[in-house]
Design a protein around this motif. Structure first.
Motif, short mmCIF file in Angstrom:
data_model
loop_
_atom_site.label_atom_id
_atom_site.label_comp_id
_atom_site.label_asym_id
_atom_site.label_seq_id
_atom_site.Cartn_x
_atom_site.Cartn_y
_atom_site.Cartn_z
N HIS A 172 0.83 -1.20 0.00
CA HIS A 172 0.00 0.00 0.00
C HIS A 172 0.87 1.26 0.00
O HIS A 172 2.06 1.22 0.31
CB HIS A 172 -0.91 0.00 1.23
CG HIS A 172 -2.00 -1.02 1.17
ND1 HIS A 172 -3.31 -0.73 1.39
CD2 HIS A 172 -1.97 -2.35 0.91
CE1 HIS A 172 -4.05 -1.82 1.28
NE2 HIS A 172 -3.25 -2.81 0.99
N SER A 220 -8.28 -5.35 0.53
CA SER A 220 -7.55 -4.40 1.37
C SER A 220 -7.46 -3.00 0.78
O SER A 220 -7.06 -2.06 1.47
CB SER A 220 -6.13 -4.91 1.64
OG SER A 220 -5.35 -4.89 0.47
N TYR A 233 -7.28 5.03 3.98
CA TYR A 233 -6.84 4.78 5.35
C TYR A 233 -6.15 6.01 5.94
O TYR A 233 -5.86 6.98 5.23
CB TYR A 233 -5.88 3.59 5.39
CG TYR A 233 -6.49 2.28 4.96
CD1 TYR A 233 -7.36 1.59 5.80
CD2 TYR A 233 -6.21 1.72 3.72
CE1 TYR A 233 -7.91 0.37 5.42
CE2 TYR A 233 -6.76 0.51 3.33
CZ TYR A 233 -7.61 -0.16 4.19
OH TYR A 233 -8.16 -1.36 3.80
N TYR A 254 -3.69 -1.60 8.16
CA TYR A 254 -5.08 -1.90 7.82
C TYR A 254 -5.34 -3.32 8.29
O TYR A 254 -4.40 -4.08 8.56
CB TYR A 254 -5.34 -1.74 6.32
CG TYR A 254 -4.34 -2.48 5.47
CD1 TYR A 254 -4.53 -3.80 5.08
CD2 TYR A 254 -3.15 -1.85 5.08
CE1 TYR A 254 -3.60 -4.47 4.33
CE2 TYR A 254 -2.20 -2.52 4.33
CZ TYR A 254 -2.44 -3.82 3.95
OH TYR A 254 -1.50 -4.50 3.21
N GLY A 311 -10.60 -6.25 8.43
CA GLY A 311 -11.20 -5.80 7.18
C GLY A 311 -11.66 -6.97 6.34
O GLY A 311 -11.57 -8.14 6.73
#
Length: 760
Positions: A194, A245, A250, A280, A349
């Protein structure tokens, strides 16, 4: 019944919808010309690095940042005492608490690894070195670090399902079983970590970030900074995997965007692999108890299910352990409850097939245990208890070819050659076991939008904010447009992953393909009709005396159905008209939808239609037949052969569907044998937060996987008859492996993963 056969070398494909066309974006990815979010060549870029907490619960008392700020190149150190001037955004369903400040770096510490500061510097190396010098002082409080420390949990009413009198039926059943099944924390670990690049131009915010939902993420950023939705642009043309994800923005995105605004320069924030375990949430750890009551001939009389999953101390997340249980088998007495257990962890999540995955693990292991208790073959007990309708909603299935999947899979696998008794099949010192596991995933749909653009040379562009994270959206969109327009697929250019484009739902819940192809098909048909109208009415047109119903477009040429028909290419028509382009935009929203409702449809989940929203219950189905080989001396388990049969409706591209299903199955192998988030119970630290210690399947772990399709077009599910593919592949794999391990060894392992110390 159609069987998907492995493609033979030299097979040709015409590129039409339903053909095995290779991925159109594949060449760009393997040659390196596909540019991912963190590779964007943005000028004047600076870098941000996160500082993580070293306690599981407590409060930041102070942050000593003097040493970090003194390093060359350091531009800013963000800490919890910074006034961020941001507001809490709405959730996925549009619920928003008004006038509440958003604190991406809160002083309240809820889990080990929570970001408590960020350093921004000219180079990544400078930011990283400075981050190491930031000293955080805490006031620590007691923490609950693992699910077993959290008690029984709180039962949530929305997750409770009841019909009949399950307890009474269980008490009077001839055969009963009761067992607890557990799954550990699991993590997404996509190949592309990410991160993002954030850049401001006045009050316009541009974000390059891997996104499964560009419109939804743009909405979050707009609400955080209280700017119009139109002022935010999310650009995400290529994504290296997401598995759930990358569906939302976020805290680290807020940190980067805030720093970019404060500094007046673009900011790049790359989440490291180890930070990805807490930046996350992955799949929550779960535990569930199943009680099955049956008659002596194996007919279910009662199912009683009690499940729970861990969630964070600051937000609720349901990993619905009872999600699949109510619809798998025919039973007149059913009771299911779901609890939440507060743990000091990042909020879990959605990870591939959320809820349905652990739920199927419980019920499919339990039904296997019942088959041994009754003395009936595991295939036969599933057929005897086949549900001819949805017992939970009372509605008929739209299509349910699970029986066909079981029979086709059993035949191809050679199930009739199975020796029934555990430990009765072997190859020398290797024990061989065969197991079955069934799976399902609900068909979710949402409205979508699409732009078709016919260019002067006759080529076609398709634009959508929908994304491709590896599932093949570029390819099936091109195939859909080419089919509807009557042009070759190599004349279609698809542009995806930009929030300023036509709206599309999240690429999650297996809903994108069915939604986006419906809009593309509608827009392409409208463009085709407009082209035919222009061909009929253009001055000096060779078709001016033809009727509207006589014109067709084939292979990019306009003609009548007569053999001696004149014809012209679309490019020739555009030249004759003097047109540079022709644009047609269509959506699948209900008639009379307002602009506000349209935006909400594409930026929230509140308009998603569930599997029982209409007259039918609509789901994808699968059945896995798996062989394992267990070393009798060492207890090591290898999956040696898999045959899986699916009902996913019409397959828009069997080659890509097969790839998606195989990917899910491989993830299921990891879930069954390898993956486990290990937490230090003393402080809540994820011990194996790297790909050296958090194990996922490699090529050496993957056996031959044969995929069969038994589905038929389901036009209740989508405009073109397809049902979801991406999620269902993983559901039922882990229990099939667990059941095979029992058949091989005679040992029932009910807590994943199945490791050698549990067998020897």
């Amino acid at each position: 019944m159609t069987l998907i056969e492995p493609r033979k070398h030299g097979d040709a494909s015409d590129g039409s919808l339903g053909s095995r066309l290779s991925r159109l974006d594949g060449r760009r990815k393997i040659t390196g010309s596909a540019t991912y979010a963190l590779e964007q060549p943005v000028e004047n870029l600076v870098h941000a690095v996160l500082v993580q907490s070293t306690i599981a619960s407590g409060r930041v008392v102070s942050v000593d940042k003097a040493a970090a700020e003194a390093l060359p190149g350091v531009l800013m150190v963000l800490t919890p005492d910074k006034v961020f001037n941001m507001m809490v955004a709405s959730d996925w369903f549009g619920n928003r608490v008004e006038n509440v400040p958003y604190l991406p770096l809160p002083a309240e510490v809820n889990y080990y690894g929570q970001a408590v500061a960020a350093v921004i510097a000219e180079t990544f190396e400078q930011a990283r070195d400075a981050a190491r010098l930031v000293k955080v002082h805490y006031e620590e409080t007691p923490a609950v670090t693992v699910i077993d420390q959290g008690g029984s949990g709180t039962v949530t009413a929305p997750m409770t399902v009841e019909w009949g009198d399950a307890q009474a039926a269980f008490d009077t059943a001839d055969i009963t079983i009761e067992a607890e099944y557990r799954t550990p924390r699991e993590y997404h670990v996509p190949i592309e970590p990410h991160g993002l690049i954030a850049s401001w131009q006045d009050d316009q915010l541009t974000i390059w970030e891997p996104s499964q939902w560009t419109h939804g993420m743009a909405r979050t950023y707009a609400e955080w900074f209280e700017i119009p939705f139109e002022n935010v642009r999310i650009i995400s043309p290529f994504i290296g995997g997401g598995f759930g994800s990358k569906g939302g923005a976020y805290f680290y995105g807020a940190v980067a965007a805030l720093a970019a605004r404060e500094l007046g320069r673009p900011v790049k924030l790359a989440v490291t692999r180890s930070q990805g375990f807490t930046a996350y949430g992955g799949r929550a750890s779960t535990r569930q108890t199943l009680k099955l009551g049956a008659s002596a001939d194996g007919i279910l009389q009662a199912v009683i299910h009690r499940g729970a999953n861990e969630t964070s101390t600051y937000a609720d997340f349901h990993e619905g352990t009872g999600a699949a249980t109510p619809i798998m088998y025919a039973v007149n007495n059913f009771s299911s409850q779901q609890g939440l257990i507060k743990v000091n962890t990042v909020t879990p999540g959605a990870l591939r097939a959320p809820g349905k995955n652990p739920s199927a693990y419980g019920i499919e292991c339990a039904i296997d245990e019942l088959s041994y208790a009754v003395g009936i073959d595991p295939l036969e007990i599933r057929l005897r208890n086949y549900a001819d309708h949805d017992y939970q909603s009372g509605k008929p299935w739209s299509t349910r070819k699970l029986r066909e999947a079981l029979l086709a899979g059993a035949e191809r696998f050679g199930w009739s050659n199975r020796s029934a008794a555990p430990r009765s099949m072997r190859d020398g010192r290797t024990l061989i076991g065969w197991g079955i596991g069934c799976g399902t995933f609900p068909n979710l749909t949402n409205s979508s939008d699409a732009m078709i653009r016919i260019l002067s040379d006759g080529s076609v562009e398709v634009e959508s904010a929908g994304i491709d994270m590896g599932q093949g959206t570029y390819t099936i969109v091109a195939q859909t447009a080419a089919d509807a327009l009557g042009v070759s697929v190599d004349r279609v250019d698809v542009k995806l992953g930009d929030s300023v484009s036509a709206g599309a739902p999240v690429a999650g819940g297996s809903m994108l393909a069915g939604s986006i192809t419906g809009a593309v098909h509608k827009a392409a048909q409208a463009a085709r009709e407009e082209l035919i109208g222009l061909a009929l009415n253009a001055p000096n047109s060779p078709f001016s005396t033809s009727g509207a119903n006589t014109l067709v477009i084939e292979n990019g040429r306009i003609k009548t159905s007569r053999e001696d028909s004149p014809s012209m290419s679309i490019g020739e028509l555009m030249a004759m008209l003097g047109r540079e382009k022709l644009e047609v935009k269509r959506d699948t929203l209900p008639e009379g939808t307002t602009r506000e409702e349209q935006q909400k449809a594409f930026t929230h989940m509140s308009k998603v239609r569930g599997p029982t929203a209409g007259e039918f219950s609509i789901h994808s189905w699968g059945a896995h037949f798996i062989e394992v080989r267990v070393d009798e001396d060492f207890g090591t388990v290898r999956v040696s052969r898999i045959v899986s049969a699916f009902d996913c409706g019409r397959l828009y591209n069997p080659k890509l569907a097969e790839s998606q299903l195989r990917g899910g199955i491989i993830m299921g192998i990891g879930q069954a044998l390898l993956e486990e988030g290990l937490v230090d119970a003393r402080n809540g630290r994820v011990v194996n937060n790297n790909l050296g210690d958090y194990l996922v399947p490699t090529n050496a772990d993957v056996p031959p996987i044969e995929i069969l399709s038994v589905g038929e077009p389901d036009f209740e599910a989508s405009v073109l008859g397809g049902k979801g593919v991406g999620e269902v592949g993983i559901v039922g794999v882990a229990p099939a492996i667990a059941n095979a391990v029992f058949h091989a060894t005679g040992k029932r392992v009910r807590d994943l993963p199945i490791t050698l110390e549990k067998l020897i």
